[in-house]
Design an enzyme around this catalytic site. Structure first.
Site, PDB file in Angstrom:
ATOM      1  N   LYS A 132      54.181  71.689 117.364  1.00  0.00           N
ATOM      2  CA  LYS A 132      53.227  72.400 116.515  1.00  0.00           C
ATOM      3  C   LYS A 132      53.203  71.768 115.129  1.00  0.00           C
ATOM      4  O   LYS A 132      54.199  71.803 114.407  1.00  0.00           O
ATOM      5  CB  LYS A 132      53.573  73.883 116.375  1.00  0.00           C
ATOM      6  CG  LYS A 132      52.414  74.672 115.734  1.00  0.00           C
ATOM      7  CD  LYS A 132      52.844  75.958 115.062  1.00  0.00           C
ATOM      8  CE  LYS A 132      53.314  75.767 113.655  1.00  0.00           C
ATOM      9  NZ  LYS A 132      52.211  75.552 112.671  1.00  0.00           N
ATOM     10  N   GLU A 167      66.336  71.011 109.862  1.00  0.00           N
ATOM     11  CA  GLU A 167      66.326  70.258 108.601  1.00  0.00           C
ATOM     12  C   GLU A 167      65.534  71.094 107.615  1.00  0.00           C
ATOM     13  O   GLU A 167      64.320  71.247 107.745  1.00  0.00           O
ATOM     14  CB  GLU A 167      65.699  68.880 108.802  1.00  0.00           C
ATOM     15  CG  GLU A 167      65.990  67.928 107.655  1.00  0.00           C
ATOM     16  CD  GLU A 167      64.812  67.719 106.739  1.00  0.00           C
ATOM     17  OE1 GLU A 167      64.837  68.334 105.644  1.00  0.00           O
ATOM     18  OE2 GLU A 167      63.897  66.986 107.088  1.00  0.00           O
ATOM     19  N   CYS A 210      61.946  67.501 100.825  1.00  0.00           N
ATOM     20  CA  CYS A 210      63.126  68.357 100.948  1.00  0.00           C
ATOM     21  C   CYS A 210      64.329  67.771 100.224  1.00  0.00           C
ATOM     22  O   CYS A 210      65.149  68.506  99.673  1.00  0.00           O
ATOM     23  CB  CYS A 210      63.469  68.567 102.420  1.00  0.00           C
ATOM     24  SG  CYS A 210      62.218  69.472 103.360  1.00  0.00           S
ATOM     25  N   GLU A 257      64.402  75.936  95.290  1.00  0.00           N
ATOM     26  CA  GLU A 257      63.629  74.741  95.613  1.00  0.00           C
ATOM     27  C   GLU A 257      62.183  74.946  95.148  1.00  0.00           C
ATOM     28  O   GLU A 257      61.482  75.823  95.646  1.00  0.00           O
ATOM     29  CB  GLU A 257      63.659  74.477  97.123  1.00  0.00           C
ATOM     30  CG  GLU A 257      62.953  73.200  97.516  1.00  0.00           C
ATOM     31  CD  GLU A 257      63.004  72.932  99.008  1.00  0.00           C
ATOM     32  OE1 GLU A 257      63.122  71.768  99.395  1.00  0.00           O
ATOM     33  OE2 GLU A 257      62.899  73.904  99.787  1.00  0.00           O
TER      34      GLU A 257
END
Length: 479
Positions: free
Chosen positions: A183, A257, A291, A388
């Protein structure tokens, strides 16, 4: 000294061969998805690029059935030498269509064309080339005698590196004999669906790769499907935790991850001009939508002011604007939602007392853009130092000793990457052994190679992707 002025150098969007509609890819065919169609937009202009048919839960079930049939009858039993031929063919086709894929990625994602052209697409092809080489050598990978594939892999990827994240997941899965239901991200599905065309061009057996566009509910349907043997997810830590809770107690293998808040650490003996380039690359590459971005800059106190002066001067030369312009350094934020999150966190930094400096660049009238920003006088308790941001925002802290640098760098729930800048090799090794990060770069940042494993600690996830180590996640390994 006058600043260079660059004439516009736009890449032609016609190269993308953009279609008005795209459809899910199931069982080797493009099908009418029974989900609600979505419109994917160009974040630099806010124009609609295409309508994308989405999958429903029943379509996901059909995709998993197609993948299971292909695994049982064709792909699983196929000798590795034959699987390698298909994967090599896919790699070559990505190279042949590289310019088209790069323009399409930039239109759909908002990243500068030079990043799509020079980094994303070549590295995606490299992952398929590399893993094709492993397909007939798995018993020599040091993973035990006669390693066997797991079966059907359900994979969910993010919007920041759409085709590259696909390659990170699909290439090792195919090389190890698994089939795939993938996806793509809701806002960036186009290159994944063109990759489905490439699978057809390569004559990949039907059902080996299936692409099911949709929102989070479709990702959940892939993850939760009872006939999926292995789940691979790249995305937010919050969603990763939910997936882990969902799969707890099941037989499914899982790799995650997730988010990061990487420390980029500069010592007083570092080559400062080189470090500045690494800092800029570490946080402003792909608008900070990375990331492992070096979003926390830790500078030794004695050189902090000098480094900040050099850094601000360098950032002032970055060109923000049309992502299709080959001169552009900073493109568009991927979505209005992500831009709002960045603005909220930046406002919190100002409220908390950090000193904000933003590049004096002009923002386009349309699209989702944010000027490169640096916060100094940052305290570790501030949100901008802890959360983040996933945008072009750098938080600067100082340290006096190596021990303090390690303590501050590790003072985060994340542990995906870190960077160390110093002329002393012994100090680099000393730091690397103490930093709780999956990747530690030395006098560089954001360097990737298909042969090197990548992954995190703590809330940045577990498992590795890439390299020989990354193969293990897709194999039954016997003792």
């Amino acid at each position: 000294m006058s600043q260079w002025e660059y004439a516009p150098a736009p890449e032609s969007r016609d190269i993308a061969n953009l279609k008005p509609t795209y459809r899910p890819f199931i069982g080797g065919e493009f099908v009418d998805g029974s989900g609600e169609p979505l419109q994917t937009i160009n974040p630099a202009t806010e124009e609609v690029l295409a309508e994308v048919g989405t999958a429903s839960v029943s379509d996901v079930d059909n995709a998993v059935k197609a993948a299971r049939k292909a695994y049982d009858r064709v792909w699983g039993p196929m000798p590795g030498t034959e699987r390698a031929k298909y994967i090599f063919r896919i790699a070559r086709l990505i190279q042949e269509r590289a310019r088209e894929l790069a323009v399409l990625e930039t239109l759909d994602n908002g990243k500068p064309i030079k990043e799509s052209r020079d980094t994303d697409i070549p590295t995606a092809a490299a992952h398929f080339f590399y893993h094709a080489g492993w397909a007939d050598k798995l018993e020599y990978a040091g993973l035990g005698p006669q390693p066997r594939p797991l079966g059907v892999a359900g994979q969910v990827i993010p919007w920041n590196f759409p085709l590259l994240m696909l390659a990170w997941k699909v290439a090792p899965a195919l090389a190890t004999g698994n089939t795939v239901v993938l996806k793509p991200a809701e806002t960036t599905p186009l290159t994944a669906l063109v990759f489905a065309e490439i699978c057809q061009q390569a004559d990949l057996p039907p059902g080996v790769v299936n692409i099911v566009p949709g929102a989070g509910d479709i990702g959940a349907a892939v993850v939760e499907h009872p006939d999926v043997d292995k789940v691979a997810f790249t995305g937010s830590t919050a969603v990763g935790k939910h997936i882990q809770r969902t799969l707890a107690g099941t037989r499914k293998r899982l790799t995650l991850e997730l988010g990061g808040k990487a420390a980029n650490i500069v010592f007083d003996d570092a080559p400062l001009d080189q470090a500045v380039e690494g800092i800029v690359n570490g946080i402003f590459f792909n608008q900070g939508h990375v990331c492992c971005a070096g979003s926390r800059l830790l500078v030794q106190e004695s050189i902090a002011e000098e480094l900040l002066d050099k850094l601000r001067a360098r950032i002032s030369t970055l060109r923000l604007g049309d992502p299709l312009d080959k001169n552009t350094d900073i493109g568009a934020i991927n979505s209005a939602e992500q831009l709002a999150k960045i603005e909220d966190l930046v406002a919190s930094g100002e409220r908390d007392g950090a000193q904000r400096w933003s590049s004096p660049c002009t923002l386009p009238d349309k699209g989702f853009f944010f000027a490169p920003t640096v916060f100094s006088n940052v305290e570790q308790s501030m949100r901008i130092a802890r959360e983040e941001i996933f945008g072009p925002v750098l938080s600067v802290l100082t340290f006096r000793t190596p021990d303090e640098a390690v303590a501050k760098a590790n003072n985060t729930p994340y542990g995906l990457s870190a960077g160390v800048w110093t002329e002393k090799g012994s100090r680099i090794l000393w730091m690397a052994n103490r930093l709780r990060a999956g990747v530690v770069w030395a006098n560089t940042f954001n360097r990737f190679d298909p042969t090197a494993p990548f992954g995190g600690y703590k809330e940045s996830g577990f498992g590795r992707e890439g390299g020989r180590t990354g193969l293990e996640a897709y194999l039954h390994v016997q003792g």
